[in-house]
Scaffold this motif. Structure first.
Motif, PDB file in Angstrom:
ATOM      1  N   GLN A   7       0.819  -1.212   0.000  1.00 37.02           N
ATOM      2  CA  GLN A   7       0.000   0.000   0.000  1.00 37.02           C
ATOM      3  C   GLN A   7       0.854   1.265   0.000  1.00 37.02           C
ATOM      4  O   GLN A   7       0.392   2.330  -0.375  1.00 37.02           O
ATOM      5  CB  GLN A   7      -0.959   0.001   1.186  1.00 37.02           C
ATOM      6  N   LYS A   8       2.122   1.126   0.432  1.00 41.86           N
ATOM      7  CA  LYS A   8       3.045   2.261   0.424  1.00 41.86           C
ATOM      8  C   LYS A   8       3.910   2.275  -0.836  1.00 41.86           C
ATOM      9  O   LYS A   8       4.824   3.074  -0.947  1.00 41.86           O
ATOM     10  CB  LYS A   8       3.953   2.205   1.656  1.00 41.86           C
ATOM     11  N   GLY A   9       3.642   1.332  -1.760  1.00 46.91           N
ATOM     12  CA  GLY A   9       4.420   1.258  -2.988  1.00 46.91           C
ATOM     13  C   GLY A   9       5.731   0.524  -2.834  1.00 46.91           C
ATOM     14  O   GLY A   9       6.616   0.625  -3.674  1.00 46.91           O
ATOM     15  N   ILE A  10       5.877  -0.216  -1.744  1.00 41.22           N
ATOM     16  CA  ILE A  10       7.102  -0.967  -1.466  1.00 41.22           C
ATOM     17  C   ILE A  10       6.828  -2.441  -1.749  1.00 41.22           C
ATOM     18  O   ILE A  10       5.821  -2.991  -1.305  1.00 41.22           O
ATOM     19  CB  ILE A  10       7.531  -0.800   0.003  1.00 41.22           C
ATOM     20  N   ILE A  11       7.738  -3.068  -2.478  1.00 39.14           N
ATOM     21  CA  ILE A  11       7.596  -4.493  -2.754  1.00 39.14           C
ATOM     22  C   ILE A  11       8.482  -5.228  -1.755  1.00 39.14           C
ATOM     23  O   ILE A  11       9.704  -5.083  -1.762  1.00 39.14           O
ATOM     24  CB  ILE A  11       8.001  -4.820  -4.192  1.00 39.14           C
ATOM     25  N   LYS A  12       7.835  -5.981  -0.864  1.00 39.58           N
ATOM     26  CA  LYS A  12       8.574  -6.703   0.176  1.00 39.58           C
ATOM     27  C   LYS A  12       7.897  -8.041   0.426  1.00 39.58           C
ATOM     28  O   LYS A  12       6.672  -8.114   0.514  1.00 39.58           O
ATOM     29  CB  LYS A  12       8.617  -5.887   1.466  1.00 39.58           C
ATOM     30  N   GLU A  13       8.694  -9.063   0.553  1.00 40.19           N
ATOM     31  CA  GLU A  13       8.169 -10.402   0.794  1.00 40.19           C
ATOM     32  C   GLU A  13       7.487 -10.480   2.156  1.00 40.19           C
ATOM     33  O   GLU A  13       7.998  -9.979   3.152  1.00 40.19           O
ATOM     34  CB  GLU A  13       9.317 -11.413   0.749  1.00 40.19           C
ATOM     35  N   ALA A  14       6.320 -11.102   2.186  1.00 40.78           N
ATOM     36  CA  ALA A  14       5.620 -11.344   3.449  1.00 40.78           C
ATOM     37  C   ALA A  14       6.167 -12.632   4.060  1.00 40.78           C
ATOM     38  O   ALA A  14       6.436 -13.595   3.349  1.00 40.78           O
ATOM     39  CB  ALA A  14       4.124 -11.469   3.207  1.00 40.78           C
ATOM     40  N   ASP A  15       6.340 -12.625   5.377  1.00 37.29           N
ATOM     41  CA  ASP A  15       6.808 -13.833   6.060  1.00 37.29           C
ATOM     42  C   ASP A  15       5.994 -14.130   7.314  1.00 37.29           C
ATOM     43  O   ASP A  15       6.349 -14.992   8.102  1.00 37.29           O
ATOM     44  CB  ASP A  15       8.296 -13.716   6.399  1.00 37.29           C
ATOM     45  N   THR A  16       4.883 -13.406   7.489  1.00 34.33           N
ATOM     46  CA  THR A  16       4.051 -13.567   8.675  1.00 34.33           C
ATOM     47  C   THR A  16       2.581 -13.608   8.276  1.00 34.33           C
ATOM     48  O   THR A  16       2.128 -12.781   7.497  1.00 34.33           O
ATOM     49  CB  THR A  16       4.272 -12.381   9.650  1.00 34.33           C
ATOM     50  N   VAL A  17       1.866 -14.596   8.814  1.00 37.54           N
ATOM     51  CA  VAL A  17       0.413 -14.648   8.631  1.00 37.54           C
ATOM     52  C   VAL A  17      -0.200 -13.851   9.775  1.00 37.54           C
ATOM     53  O   VAL A  17       0.056 -14.131  10.938  1.00 37.54           O
ATOM     54  CB  VAL A  17      -0.105 -16.102   8.660  1.00 37.54           C
ATOM     55  N   PHE A  30      -8.792 -18.063  15.269  1.00 42.43           N
ATOM     56  CA  PHE A  30      -7.372 -18.389  15.146  1.00 42.43           C
ATOM     57  C   PHE A  30      -7.120 -19.257  13.921  1.00 42.43           C
ATOM     58  O   PHE A  30      -6.179 -19.035  13.165  1.00 42.43           O
ATOM     59  CB  PHE A  30      -6.872 -19.091  16.408  1.00 42.43           C
ATOM     60  N   PHE A  31      -7.976 -20.266  13.716  1.00 39.58           N
ATOM     61  CA  PHE A  31      -7.751 -21.215  12.626  1.00 39.58           C
ATOM     62  C   PHE A  31      -8.415 -20.828  11.308  1.00 39.58           C
ATOM     63  O   PHE A  31      -7.996 -21.285  10.252  1.00 39.58           O
ATOM     64  CB  PHE A  31      -8.211 -22.616  13.038  1.00 39.58           C
ATOM     65  N   THR A  32      -9.451 -19.991  11.348  1.00 34.90           N
ATOM     66  CA  THR A  32     -10.179 -19.700  10.105  1.00 34.90           C
ATOM     67  C   THR A  32      -9.992 -18.279   9.595  1.00 34.90           C
ATOM     68  O   THR A  32     -10.393 -17.971   8.487  1.00 34.90           O
ATOM     69  CB  THR A  32     -11.688 -19.956  10.274  1.00 34.90           C
ATOM     70  N   GLY A  33      -9.397 -17.406  10.388  1.00 33.94           N
ATOM     71  CA  GLY A  33      -9.148 -16.057   9.916  1.00 33.94           C
ATOM     72  C   GLY A  33     -10.331 -15.136  10.063  1.00 33.94           C
ATOM     73  O   GLY A  33     -11.217 -15.424  10.848  1.00 33.94           O
ATOM     74  N   PRO A  34     -10.291 -14.056   9.382  1.00 35.26           N
ATOM     75  CA  PRO A  34      -9.575 -13.747   8.146  1.00 35.26           C
ATOM     76  C   PRO A  34      -8.096 -13.421   8.392  1.00 35.26           C
ATOM     77  O   PRO A  34      -7.728 -12.945   9.456  1.00 35.26           O
ATOM     78  CB  PRO A  34     -10.314 -12.520   7.606  1.00 35.26           C
ATOM     79  N   PHE A  35      -7.282 -13.714   7.376  1.00 26.65           N
ATOM     80  CA  PHE A  35      -5.839 -13.536   7.448  1.00 26.65           C
ATOM     81  C   PHE A  35      -5.365 -12.556   6.386  1.00 26.65           C
ATOM     82  O   PHE A  35      -6.043 -12.322   5.394  1.00 26.65           O
ATOM     83  CB  PHE A  35      -5.114 -14.863   7.204  1.00 26.65           C
ATOM     84  N   GLN A  36      -4.160 -12.024   6.618  1.00 23.71           N
ATOM     85  CA  GLN A  36      -3.465 -11.239   5.600  1.00 23.71           C
ATOM     86  C   GLN A  36      -1.974 -11.524   5.729  1.00 23.71           C
ATOM     87  O   GLN A  36      -1.507 -11.967   6.777  1.00 23.71           O
ATOM     88  CB  GLN A  36      -3.752  -9.746   5.743  1.00 23.71           C
ATOM     89  N   SER A  37      -1.243 -11.281   4.671  1.00 23.34           N
ATOM     90  CA  SER A  37       0.204 -11.512   4.652  1.00 23.34           C
ATOM     91  C   SER A  37       0.921 -10.213   4.969  1.00 23.34           C
ATOM     92  O   SER A  37       0.660  -9.179   4.339  1.00 23.34           O
ATOM     93  CB  SER A  37       0.631 -12.007   3.268  1.00 23.34           C
ATOM     94  N   LEU A  38       1.814 -10.270   5.951  1.00 22.98           N
ATOM     95  CA  LEU A  38       2.617  -9.103   6.329  1.00 22.98           C
ATOM     96  C   LEU A  38       4.073  -9.516   6.463  1.00 22.98           C
ATOM     97  O   LEU A  38       4.384 -10.689   6.660  1.00 22.98           O
ATOM     98  CB  LEU A  38       2.155  -8.535   7.675  1.00 22.98           C
ATOM     99  N   CYS A  39       4.970  -8.536   6.412  1.00 22.57           N
ATOM    100  CA  CYS A  39       6.362  -8.795   6.768  1.00 22.57           C
ATOM    101  C   CYS A  39       6.462  -8.707   8.292  1.00 22.57           C
ATOM    102  O   CYS A  39       5.582  -8.135   8.955  1.00 22.57           O
ATOM    103  CB  CYS A  39       7.303  -7.805   6.084  1.00 22.57           C
ATOM    104  N   LYS A  40       7.520  -9.260   8.835  1.00 23.77           N
ATOM    105  CA  LYS A  40       7.691  -9.269  10.291  1.00 23.77           C
ATOM    106  C   LYS A  40       7.706  -7.850  10.861  1.00 23.77           C
ATOM    107  O   LYS A  40       7.121  -7.584  11.901  1.00 23.77           O
ATOM    108  CB  LYS A  40       8.981 -10.006  10.657  1.00 23.77           C
ATOM    109  N   GLU A  41       8.359  -6.933  10.153  1.00 25.91           N
ATOM    110  CA  GLU A  41       8.463  -5.555  10.640  1.00 25.91           C
ATOM    111  C   GLU A  41       7.087  -4.894  10.743  1.00 25.91           C
ATOM    112  O   GLU A  41       6.783  -4.257  11.752  1.00 25.91           O
ATOM    113  CB  GLU A  41       9.389  -4.731   9.739  1.00 25.91           C
ATOM    114  N   CYS A  42       6.259  -5.040   9.722  1.00 24.80           N
ATOM    115  CA  CYS A  42       4.920  -4.428   9.764  1.00 24.80           C
ATOM    116  C   CYS A  42       4.050  -5.096  10.819  1.00 24.80           C
ATOM    117  O   CYS A  42       3.285  -4.430  11.509  1.00 24.80           O
ATOM    118  CB  CYS A  42       4.239  -4.514   8.396  1.00 24.80           C
TER     119      CYS A  42
END
Length: 66
Positions: A7-17, A30-42
């Motif tokens: 959303q900030k125009g940065i391309i970064k791999e997500a490593d956290t659900v 916990f098991f059904t979400g909803p989920f999104q992909s984030l990097c550890k820092e975010c």
């Protein structure tokens, strides 16, 4: 790809659900979400700040509140 970075125009791999809606011990959420992909820092900074402020996740258009 990390949703917040994208959303900030940065391309970064997500490593956290991330649970868009905090599960607070609710095992169904916990098991059904909803989920999104984030990097550890975010997940460790932006998302935590949003949860503490009472705002979390994103709106129906996928926009994270500032």
């Amino acid at each position: 790809m990390c949703r917040f970075c994208k959303q900030k125009g940065i391309i970064k791999e997500a490593d956290t659900v991330d649970h868009i809606t905090p599960h607070k011990g609710n095992m169904k959420l916990f098991f059904t979400g909803p989920f999104q992909s984030l990097c550890k820092e975010c997940h460790s900074s932006t998302k935590q700040r949003l949860e503490k402020s009472g705002e979390f996740g994103c709106d129906v258009d996928g926009i994270v509140p500032n």
